[in-house]
Design a protein around this motif. Structure first.
Motif, PDB file in Angstrom:
ATOM      1  N   ALA A  63       8.862  27.373  -6.119  1.00 57.48           N
ATOM      2  CA  ALA A  63       8.215  27.430  -4.801  1.00 57.48           C
ATOM      3  C   ALA A  63       9.234  27.877  -3.761  1.00 57.48           C
ATOM      4  N   GLU A  64       8.750  28.574  -2.727  1.00 58.81           N
ATOM      5  CA  GLU A  64       9.651  29.052  -1.677  1.00 58.81           C
ATOM      6  C   GLU A  64      10.195  27.899  -0.838  1.00 58.81           C
ATOM      7  N   LYS A  65       9.320  27.005  -0.437  1.00 55.39           N
ATOM      8  CA  LYS A  65       9.710  25.865   0.389  1.00 55.39           C
ATOM      9  C   LYS A  65       9.137  24.586  -0.201  1.00 55.39           C
ATOM     10  N   ILE A  66       9.923  23.528  -0.172  1.00 55.94           N
ATOM     11  CA  ILE A  66       9.465  22.245  -0.698  1.00 55.94           C
ATOM     12  C   ILE A  66       9.780  21.126   0.294  1.00 55.94           C
ATOM     13  N   SER A  67       9.058  20.046   0.127  1.00 58.95           N
ATOM     14  CA  SER A  67       9.416  18.781   0.777  1.00 58.95           C
ATOM     15  C   SER A  67       9.580  17.772  -0.353  1.00 58.95           C
ATOM     16  N   ALA A  68      10.537  16.883  -0.242  1.00 59.17           N
ATOM     17  CA  ALA A  68      10.825  16.003  -1.375  1.00 59.17           C
ATOM     18  C   ALA A  68      11.135  14.581  -0.932  1.00 59.17           C
ATOM     19  N   VAL A  69      10.665  13.635  -1.760  1.00 62.61           N
ATOM     20  CA  VAL A  69      10.900  12.207  -1.549  1.00 62.61           C
ATOM     21  C   VAL A  69      11.519  11.636  -2.811  1.00 62.61           C
ATOM     22  N   ARG A  70      12.524  10.808  -2.662  1.00 65.24           N
ATOM     23  CA  ARG A  70      13.198  10.234  -3.836  1.00 65.24           C
ATOM     24  C   ARG A  70      13.057   8.718  -3.852  1.00 65.24           C
ATOM     25  N   GLN A  71      13.024   8.180  -5.070  1.00 61.17           N
ATOM     26  CA  GLN A  71      13.089   6.729  -5.285  1.00 61.17           C
ATOM     27  C   GLN A  71      13.920   6.489  -6.533  1.00 61.17           C
ATOM     28  N   GLY A  72      14.862   5.569  -6.435  1.00 61.05           N
ATOM     29  CA  GLY A  72      15.584   5.168  -7.630  1.00 61.05           C
ATOM     30  C   GLY A  72      14.748   4.165  -8.412  1.00 61.05           C
ATOM     31  N   PHE A  73      14.920   4.127  -9.725  1.00 59.53           N
ATOM     32  CA  PHE A  73      14.242   3.108 -10.531  1.00 59.53           C
ATOM     33  C   PHE A  73      15.205   2.602 -11.595  1.00 59.53           C
ATOM     34  N   TYR A  74      15.008   1.352 -11.997  1.00 56.46           N
ATOM     35  CA  TYR A  74      15.922   0.729 -12.951  1.00 56.46           C
ATOM     36  C   TYR A  74      15.237  -0.484 -13.573  1.00 56.46           C
ATOM     37  N   THR A  75      15.728  -0.891 -14.738  1.00 55.82           N
ATOM     38  CA  THR A  75      15.146  -2.054 -15.418  1.00 55.82           C
ATOM     39  C   THR A  75      15.848  -3.343 -15.036  1.00 55.82           C
ATOM     40  N   HIS A  76      17.130  -3.250 -14.667  1.00 55.36           N
ATOM     41  CA  HIS A  76      17.896  -4.423 -14.228  1.00 55.36           C
ATOM     42  C   HIS A  76      18.872  -3.969 -13.163  1.00 55.36           C
ATOM     43  N   VAL A  77      19.208  -4.874 -12.248  1.00 58.77           N
ATOM     44  CA  VAL A  77      20.156  -4.528 -11.194  1.00 58.77           C
ATOM     45  C   VAL A  77      21.543  -4.291 -11.782  1.00 58.77           C
ATOM     46  N   VAL A  78      21.962  -5.154 -12.722  1.00 64.22           N
ATOM     47  CA  VAL A  78      23.284  -5.038 -13.345  1.00 64.22           C
ATOM     48  C   VAL A  78      23.129  -4.466 -14.748  1.00 64.22           C
ATOM     49  N   ASP A  79      23.842  -3.388 -15.036  1.00 61.53           N
ATOM     50  CA  ASP A  79      23.848  -2.759 -16.365  1.00 61.53           C
ATOM     51  C   ASP A  79      22.423  -2.533 -16.883  1.00 61.53           C
ATOM     52  N   PRO A  80      21.625  -1.730 -16.206  1.00 58.03           N
ATOM     53  CA  PRO A  80      20.234  -1.511 -16.627  1.00 58.03           C
ATOM     54  C   PRO A  80      20.143  -0.715 -17.928  1.00 58.03           C
ATOM     55  N   ASN A  81      19.128  -1.052 -18.741  1.00 59.40           N
ATOM     56  CA  ASN A  81      18.890  -0.279 -19.961  1.00 59.40           C
ATOM     57  C   ASN A  81      18.457   1.142 -19.620  1.00 59.40           C
ATOM     58  N   ILE A  82      17.585   1.237 -18.624  1.00 59.06           N
ATOM     59  CA  ILE A  82      17.085   2.536 -18.169  1.00 59.06           C
ATOM     60  C   ILE A  82      17.180   2.589 -16.653  1.00 59.06           C
ATOM     61  N   CYS A  83      17.676   3.707 -16.142  1.00 60.30           N
ATOM     62  CA  CYS A  83      17.704   3.919 -14.699  1.00 60.30           C
ATOM     63  C   CYS A  83      17.528   5.409 -14.450  1.00 60.30           C
TER      64      CYS A  83
END
Length: 209
Positions: A63-83
């Motif tokens: 696309a020529e122009k985009i607008s974007a929003v981000r969010q982090g995600f994780y399974t645990h705050v400390v040493d997450p299995n998936i993030c």
């Protein structure tokens, strides 16, 4: 890239089914919000190197122009299995039509545009990640949505020099409402360590079939 980062055919097929469920939940949530039918794509899954980030983004989001929003995600705050990062990318958005879609009567100022993007992104991200998490017996926590940019070029979305991973898993899911020229993509990015853990989860689920 380690050979272990290459998905087997069974792993890829199972992951695609998991993503289909998350995508379906997100599409249903959007349909309720818009009171319109939302067309969904087949999830696109691939692993790419950090050095090819810009090339990959331009190919995934042409696309020529985009607008974007981000969010982090994780399974645990400390040493997450998936993030990872969940990035909702709106392509060539007509904000007047978007306001009609969500039945908004307010003047469509810059601030209102941002509010619409943040709200829609939060709905898509929450529903999709919830659906995926249920299938792999995990629970995802998310950071609040934040704007990455509005009406920017794709090259400015992420800086490859600031990345802390070598390779990442990319899952792209597309949402379209043709009648209102609405087009957005949910891009889920997960680093090397999360890919390895996810592969182990997929192997376990496949063995249980």
């Amino acid at each position: 890239m380690k050979n272990s980062f290459n998905f087997t055919e069974d792993q890829r097929d199972y992951l695609q089914e998991i993503c289909n469920i998350g995508m379906g939940q997100a599409g249903k949530s959007l349909s309720v919000l818009f009171e319109q039918y939302v067309t969904l794509s087949v999830p696109s899954i691939e692993i790419f190197a950090a050095k090819s980030l810009i090339t990959t983004l331009k190919r995934l989001i042409p696309a020529e122009k985009i607008s974007a929003v981000r969010q982090g995600f994780y399974t645990h705050v400390v040493d997450p299995n998936i993030c990872g990062e969940s990035i909702t990318i709106f392509s060539n958005t007509d904000f007047e039509q978007l306001a009609q879609l969500i039945d908004l009567d307010d003047e469509v100022t810059y601030e209102v545009q941002e509010e619409m993007l943040l709200e829609i992104s939060n709905i898509i991200n929450g529903a999709c990640l919830s659906g995926i998490a249920q299938q792999i017996s995990e629970r995802f926590f998310s950071t609040p949505p934040s704007m990455m940019g509005q009406s920017i070029i794709i090259e400015s979305l992420l800086n490859k020099d600031h990345l802390i991973w070598d390779h990442a898993l990319s899952i792209k899911i597309q949402f379209i409402v043709d009648k209102h020229s609405f087009h957005c993509d949910l891009l889920l990015l997960m680093p090397d360590s999360s890919v390895e853990y996810l592969q182990n989860v997929l192997n376990r689920l496949i063995d249980e079939l």
